[in-house]
Motif scaffolding. Sequence first.
Motif, PDB file in Angstrom:
ATOM      1  N   GLY A 212       0.818  -1.213   0.000  1.00  0.00           N
ATOM      2  CA  GLY A 212       0.000   0.000   0.000  1.00  0.00           C
ATOM      3  C   GLY A 212       0.851   1.260   0.000  1.00  0.00           C
ATOM      4  N   LEU A 213       0.235   2.378  -0.404  1.00  0.00           N
ATOM      5  CA  LEU A 213       0.761   3.726  -0.166  1.00  0.00           C
ATOM      6  C   LEU A 213       2.007   4.112  -0.960  1.00  0.00           C
ATOM      7  N   PHE A 214       2.476   3.268  -1.862  1.00  0.00           N
ATOM      8  CA  PHE A 214       3.652   3.639  -2.648  1.00  0.00           C
ATOM      9  C   PHE A 214       3.276   4.754  -3.634  1.00  0.00           C
ATOM     10  N   PRO A 215       4.255   5.641  -3.949  1.00  0.00           N
ATOM     11  CA  PRO A 215       3.920   6.772  -4.821  1.00  0.00           C
ATOM     12  C   PRO A 215       3.487   6.337  -6.227  1.00  0.00           C
ATOM     13  N   ASN A 216       4.035   5.249  -6.731  1.00  0.00           N
ATOM     14  CA  ASN A 216       3.594   4.731  -8.028  1.00  0.00           C
ATOM     15  C   ASN A 216       4.048   3.275  -8.181  1.00  0.00           C
ATOM     16  N   PRO A 217       3.472   2.569  -9.149  1.00  0.00           N
ATOM     17  CA  PRO A 217       3.775   1.136  -9.297  1.00  0.00           C
ATOM     18  C   PRO A 217       5.246   0.849  -9.577  1.00  0.00           C
ATOM     19  N   HIS A 218       5.929   1.764 -10.274  1.00  0.00           N
ATOM     20  CA  HIS A 218       7.334   1.533 -10.588  1.00  0.00           C
ATOM     21  C   HIS A 218       8.177   1.524  -9.313  1.00  0.00           C
ATOM     22  N   VAL A 219       7.986   2.558  -8.486  1.00  0.00           N
ATOM     23  CA  VAL A 219       8.733   2.652  -7.222  1.00  0.00           C
ATOM     24  C   VAL A 219       8.410   1.446  -6.340  1.00  0.00           C
ATOM     25  N   GLN A 220       7.143   1.057  -6.345  1.00  0.00           N
ATOM     26  CA  GLN A 220       6.738  -0.101  -5.543  1.00  0.00           C
ATOM     27  C   GLN A 220       7.495  -1.353  -5.972  1.00  0.00           C
ATOM     28  N   LYS A 221       7.536  -1.559  -7.262  1.00  0.00           N
ATOM     29  CA  LYS A 221       8.186  -2.756  -7.794  1.00  0.00           C
ATOM     30  C   LYS A 221       9.681  -2.771  -7.452  1.00  0.00           C
ATOM     31  N   GLU A 222      10.324  -1.618  -7.605  1.00  0.00           N
ATOM     32  CA  GLU A 222      11.753  -1.521  -7.299  1.00  0.00           C
ATOM     33  C   GLU A 222      12.006  -1.699  -5.799  1.00  0.00           C
ATOM     34  N   ALA A 223      11.109  -1.154  -4.992  1.00  0.00           N
ATOM     35  CA  ALA A 223      11.263  -1.278  -3.532  1.00  0.00           C
ATOM     36  C   ALA A 223      11.109  -2.738  -3.115  1.00  0.00           C
ATOM     37  N   ILE A 224      10.153  -3.414  -3.715  1.00  0.00           N
ATOM     38  CA  ILE A 224       9.947  -4.833  -3.388  1.00  0.00           C
ATOM     39  C   ILE A 224      11.208  -5.617  -3.746  1.00  0.00           C
ATOM     40  N   LYS A 225      11.760  -5.289  -4.906  1.00  0.00           N
ATOM     41  CA  LYS A 225      12.987  -5.968  -5.346  1.00  0.00           C
ATOM     42  C   LYS A 225      14.124  -5.712  -4.342  1.00  0.00           C
ATOM     43  N   ALA A 226      14.283  -4.438  -3.954  1.00  0.00           N
ATOM     44  CA  ALA A 226      15.358  -4.068  -3.031  1.00  0.00           C
ATOM     45  C   ALA A 226      15.179  -4.703  -1.651  1.00  0.00           C
ATOM     46  N   SER A 227      13.929  -4.973  -1.289  1.00  0.00           N
ATOM     47  CA  SER A 227      13.653  -5.531   0.042  1.00  0.00           C
ATOM     48  C   SER A 227      14.078  -6.996   0.141  1.00  0.00           C
ATOM     49  N   GLY A 228      14.145  -7.662  -1.001  1.00  0.00           N
ATOM     50  CA  GLY A 228      14.436  -9.095  -0.990  1.00  0.00           C
ATOM     51  C   GLY A 228      13.280  -9.933  -0.465  1.00  0.00           C
ATOM     52  N   ALA A 229      12.118  -9.313  -0.281  1.00  0.00           N
ATOM     53  CA  ALA A 229      10.974 -10.015   0.328  1.00  0.00           C
ATOM     54  C   ALA A 229      10.472 -11.142  -0.568  1.00  0.00           C
ATOM     55  N   GLN A 230      10.026 -12.208   0.072  1.00  0.00           N
ATOM     56  CA  GLN A 230       9.394 -13.314  -0.652  1.00  0.00           C
ATOM     57  C   GLN A 230       7.885 -13.317  -0.427  1.00  0.00           C
ATOM     58  N   VAL A 231       7.447 -12.595   0.606  1.00  0.00           N
ATOM     59  CA  VAL A 231       6.025 -12.565   0.935  1.00  0.00           C
ATOM     60  C   VAL A 231       5.511 -11.133   0.775  1.00  0.00           C
ATOM     61  N   LEU A 232       4.432 -10.978   0.002  1.00  0.00           N
ATOM     62  CA  LEU A 232       3.821  -9.664  -0.221  1.00  0.00           C
ATOM     63  C   LEU A 232       2.415  -9.664   0.367  1.00  0.00           C
ATOM     64  N   THR A 233       2.081  -8.591   1.051  1.00  0.00           N
ATOM     65  CA  THR A 233       0.711  -8.475   1.545  1.00  0.00           C
ATOM     66  C   THR A 233      -0.079  -7.540   0.637  1.00  0.00           C
ATOM     67  N   PHE A 234      -1.361  -7.755   0.597  1.00  0.00           N
ATOM     68  CA  PHE A 234      -2.240  -6.825  -0.105  1.00  0.00           C
ATOM     69  C   PHE A 234      -3.633  -6.915   0.488  1.00  0.00           C
ATOM     70  N   ALA A 235      -4.536  -6.076   0.021  1.00  0.00           N
ATOM     71  CA  ALA A 235      -5.891  -6.004   0.571  1.00  0.00           C
ATOM     72  C   ALA A 235      -6.896  -6.353  -0.520  1.00  0.00           C
ATOM     73  N   ILE A 236      -8.135  -6.535  -0.118  1.00  0.00           N
ATOM     74  CA  ILE A 236      -9.197  -6.861  -1.068  1.00  0.00           C
ATOM     75  C   ILE A 236     -10.281  -5.796  -0.973  1.00  0.00           C
ATOM     76  N   ARG A 237     -10.632  -5.236  -2.122  1.00  0.00           N
ATOM     77  CA  ARG A 237     -11.637  -4.174  -2.143  1.00  0.00           C
ATOM     78  C   ARG A 237     -12.571  -4.376  -3.328  1.00  0.00           C
ATOM     79  N   ARG A 238     -13.740  -3.705  -3.258  1.00  0.00           N
ATOM     80  CA  ARG A 238     -14.646  -3.693  -4.398  1.00  0.00           C
ATOM     81  C   ARG A 238     -13.973  -3.009  -5.593  1.00  0.00           C
ATOM     82  N   ILE A 239     -14.224  -3.547  -6.765  1.00  0.00           N
ATOM     83  CA  ILE A 239     -13.753  -2.897  -7.986  1.00  0.00           C
ATOM     84  C   ILE A 239     -14.588  -1.639  -8.203  1.00  0.00           C
ATOM     85  N   ASN A 240     -13.927  -0.553  -8.557  1.00  0.00           N
ATOM     86  CA  ASN A 240     -14.657   0.670  -8.910  1.00  0.00           C
ATOM     87  C   ASN A 240     -15.192   0.521 -10.330  1.00  0.00           C
ATOM     88  N   LEU A 241     -16.480   0.274 -10.436  1.00  0.00           N
ATOM     89  CA  LEU A 241     -17.064  -0.048 -11.753  1.00  0.00           C
ATOM     90  C   LEU A 241     -17.271   1.195 -12.606  1.00  0.00           C
TER      91      LEU A 241
END
Lengths: 66, 258
Positions: free
Chosen positions: B21-50
């Motif tokens: 959550g809360l990352f400034p954009n998907p690119h930064v998020q992806k790079e941060a995940i890579k830099a973290s070395g994490a194997q487990v990612l958390t996320f949330a579930i929400r209604r799709i904005n139709l």
Amino acid sequence: MKLVINGKECELLDVQTIADVVAHYGLTGKPLVVEAGGIVLTAEQWGSALVHPHMQIELVHFVGGG
Amino acid sequence: MRDLFRIGNQELSSRFFIGTGLFPNPHVQKEAIKASGAQVLTFAIRRINLESARDDSILQHVQDEAYTYLPNTSGARTADEAVRIARLARASGLSDWIKVEISANERTLLPDPIETLKATEILVKEGFTVLPYITDDPIMCKRLEEAGAAAVMPGAAPIGTGLGILNPYHLGLIVEEASVPIIVDAGLGTVSDAAQAMELGVSAVLMNTPVAKAKDPVWMAGAMRLAIEAGRLAYLSGRMEKKKYASASSGYEAFKLN
């Protein structure tokens, strides 16, 4: 048909199955999960799951979270 | 050194679980995940904005990598709501792991321990790998373990506060008593907090805001990774005893000039 989708009343024409509802919103092939009438459906079930008038349908997906 | 730990039937080497959550954009998020070395990612579930055509599903940005997904039940206020969200998450076919997160108070987002225990019992019976988020209460953590939780995740401080570990004494007790992995989840702010958690002997740390809200999330993800590794090594090494007075490193009496 009148349906309640994501908490809002909608009038959708020509929908018979959950797959039709998903297609109506252009979501076919997208990663989403459907709950219809309180039952969670896997993607394989969408084509055979019939919708009924006033059925409550939830279309959800994964968003960022901690 | 291979220093693995196990949750459910999954063996993990990274002790950094990262939130999406809360990352400034998907690119930064992806790079941060890579830099973290994490194997487990958390996320949330929400209604799709139709009403909006925008595809904001988190999965489109990370799907190409081999991660273990840990969906949460955030937004649930009762055990029944959490169970409903967990079932939706599992129907995605991506994961049978679930982070039970049930908040009863909007200001603190502190977990409701009674509803959390109820949801854990139900979801364990349904075959989920359950990781409940809970207050840092040693007895409550033990009760969740007994209910079949695969790991127990006490908070360091309320979600998103960055206050660090408010009760290290409790966290230490929780680790001593546990026979499942303990993961500190929520409330950490910076690297010293993450290192402290690992020094206390927890198996892993789950963070989102301290990385996503850093001025440079990619650098911070890397820094956190190092802190977690350092804290883990320090824990395994066993720190020295604290003393009240000085003791010279080279001996004090041995060499006098008169």
